[in-house]
Design a protein around this motif. Structure first.
Motif, short mmCIF file in Angstrom:
data_model
loop_
_atom_site.label_atom_id
_atom_site.label_comp_id
_atom_site.label_asym_id
_atom_site.label_seq_id
_atom_site.Cartn_x
_atom_site.Cartn_y
_atom_site.Cartn_z
N THR A 65 -7.74 -1.28 -3.45
CA THR A 65 -8.68 -0.88 -2.41
C THR A 65 -8.34 0.52 -1.93
O THR A 65 -7.20 0.78 -1.51
CB THR A 65 -8.64 -1.87 -1.24
OG1 THR A 65 -9.00 -3.18 -1.71
CG2 THR A 65 -9.60 -1.44 -0.14
N THR B 23 -11.59 4.34 6.58
CA THR B 23 -12.81 3.68 6.08
C THR B 23 -12.61 3.31 4.62
O THR B 23 -12.44 4.19 3.76
CB THR B 23 -14.03 4.60 6.23
OG1 THR B 23 -14.18 4.98 7.59
CG2 THR B 23 -15.30 3.90 5.73
N PRO B 24 -12.64 2.02 4.27
CA PRO B 24 -12.47 1.62 2.87
C PRO B 24 -13.71 1.93 2.05
O PRO B 24 -14.85 1.84 2.53
CB PRO B 24 -12.22 0.11 2.96
CG PRO B 24 -12.83 -0.32 4.24
CD PRO B 24 -12.77 0.85 5.17
N ASN B 25 -13.50 2.28 0.85
CA ASN B 25 -14.62 2.49 -0.08
C ASN B 25 -15.23 1.16 -0.45
O ASN B 25 -14.54 0.12 -0.52
CB ASN B 25 -14.15 3.21 -1.34
CG ASN B 25 -13.97 4.71 -1.13
OD1 ASN B 25 -14.07 5.20 -0.02
ND2 ASN B 25 -13.71 5.43 -2.23
N LYS C 263 0.84 -1.20 0.00
CA LYS C 263 0.00 0.00 0.00
C LYS C 263 0.88 1.25 0.00
O LYS C 263 2.04 1.21 0.39
CB LYS C 263 -0.98 0.02 1.17
CG LYS C 263 -0.31 0.14 2.54
CD LYS C 263 -1.37 0.21 3.63
CE LYS C 263 -0.72 0.33 5.02
NZ LYS C 263 -1.73 0.40 6.11
N THR D 172 -8.93 3.55 0.74
CA THR D 172 -9.37 3.77 2.12
C THR D 172 -9.16 5.24 2.47
O THR D 172 -8.07 5.78 2.23
CB THR D 172 -8.59 2.88 3.09
OG1 THR D 172 -8.75 1.51 2.72
CG2 THR D 172 -9.07 3.08 4.52
#
Length: 320
Positions: free
Chosen positions: A251, A257-259, A222, A253
């Motif tokens: 992913t 909070t991840p989408n 990431k 975030t």
């Protein structure tokens, strides 16, 4: 029954017009005196203008009636003889309050009491005024239309439906209007984790020095960007990436909070597989940020296809 002598008088003597017949003339019938052959008629010849109305005229004297003629009687109506002016008569125009009998000049008429037709001069002036008003209205409309076109050409406001819709959308995402140029970050300014690293072997990266992030093709890899948002609201996060002609995703975030939807990094330009230098493209995803510092992470989680190089990140308003 035989004809006989009925007496001294004969039909010719009794007929006042017997002198007109041959047998009457043979028996001595004479035309009566007085003119025109009518009993008691008066033949009075006057020059034009001689007779005066309103004055007493001499009355003709009855002719001596011959045998078989009836003397003309002077007929009277009331106390006035026929043909004589009546002292009690007055012309209607002389009665107080009576309407004048003189001819009135029509309204708008010319000299001499002679009437004229419709006021054509007034009608012509009215028609010219109407035409002038129409021409002025058309000119104003054309000037206004040209003014709007000039404003549109110069990027100014417009009253078209599309422009109104665009203005409404901008109001709901007023970040770009008040913040000026929004933040942008190169690959070498990102925080790298999970096996990610910097590289510059493949040409085409726009980051300073042509540097990009590699090693993203494994679960747990990431990159993190700490960004200051000028206002709270929705933004677009643009990511420039490179793929070898094969679709990828990751992913996203925001502030922990991840989408719900992964960031799509497809082969939008349809580049051939295996050619990294031609695979540079751009994608975007929507993020909701707080005013001030925010943390944005793009990672490779289970189920993601992460064979991708990462170049630049930057923000825009929702209208890009």
């Amino acid at each position: 029954m035989t004809a006989g002598n009925n007496g001294a008088s004969t039909p010719e003597d009794e007929d006042p017009f017997g002198y007109l017949y041959a047998d009457g003339q043979a028996n001595g019938a004479q035309p009566p005196t007085g003119g025109y052959g009518y009993p008691g008629s008066v033949n009075r010849v006057r020059a034009v203008g001689q007779r005066q109305y309103g004055q007493s005229q001499p009355q003709p004297q009855p002719a001596t009636a011959a045998y078989g003629q009836v003397p003309q009687q002077q007929q009277t109506y009331g106390q006035t003889a026929y043909g004589q002016p009546n002292a009690h008569y007055a012309a209607p125009e002389t009665v107080p309050g009576a309407a004048p009998t003189t001819r009135q000049t029509p309204v708008g008429g010319g000299g001499g009491g002679r009437g004229r037709g419709p006021n054509t001069k007034g009608l012509l002036i009215g028609a010219i005024a109407v035409v002038a008003a129409v021409v002025i209205g058309i000119s104003v409309a054309m000037i206004g239309g040209n003014s709007d076109d000039d404003k549109n050409a110069a990027g100014g406001p417009s009253n078209s439906p599309a422009a109104s819709h665009s203005a409404s959308s901008s109001a709901s995402a007023s970040v770009s209007a008040t913040a000026g140029e929004l933040p942008r970050v190169d690959a070498k300014a990102l925080r790298l984790e999970g096996g990610t690293a910097l590289a510059s072997d493949v040409k085409g990266a726009k980051s300073d020095g042509g540097i990009y992030v590699t090693g993203f093709n494994q679960v747990g890899a990431k990159v993190t960007w700490s960004v200051d948002a000028p206002e709270k609201g929705g933004y677009r996060l643009y990511v420039r990436y490179d793929i070898p002609g094969v679709d990828a995703n990751g992913t996203l975030t925001v502030n922990g909070t991840p989408n719900t939807q992964p960031l799509n990094m497809k082969n939008f330009s349809g580049q051939p597989a295996g050619d990294w230098e031609k695979g540079w493209q751009t994608t975007w995803g929507q993020v909701n940020l707080n005013k001030g510092t925010n943390t944005i992470e793009l990672g490779c989680a289970n189920g993601n296809q992460c064979n991708v190089y990462l170049d630049q990140f930057y923000l825009t308003g929702l209208n890009g």
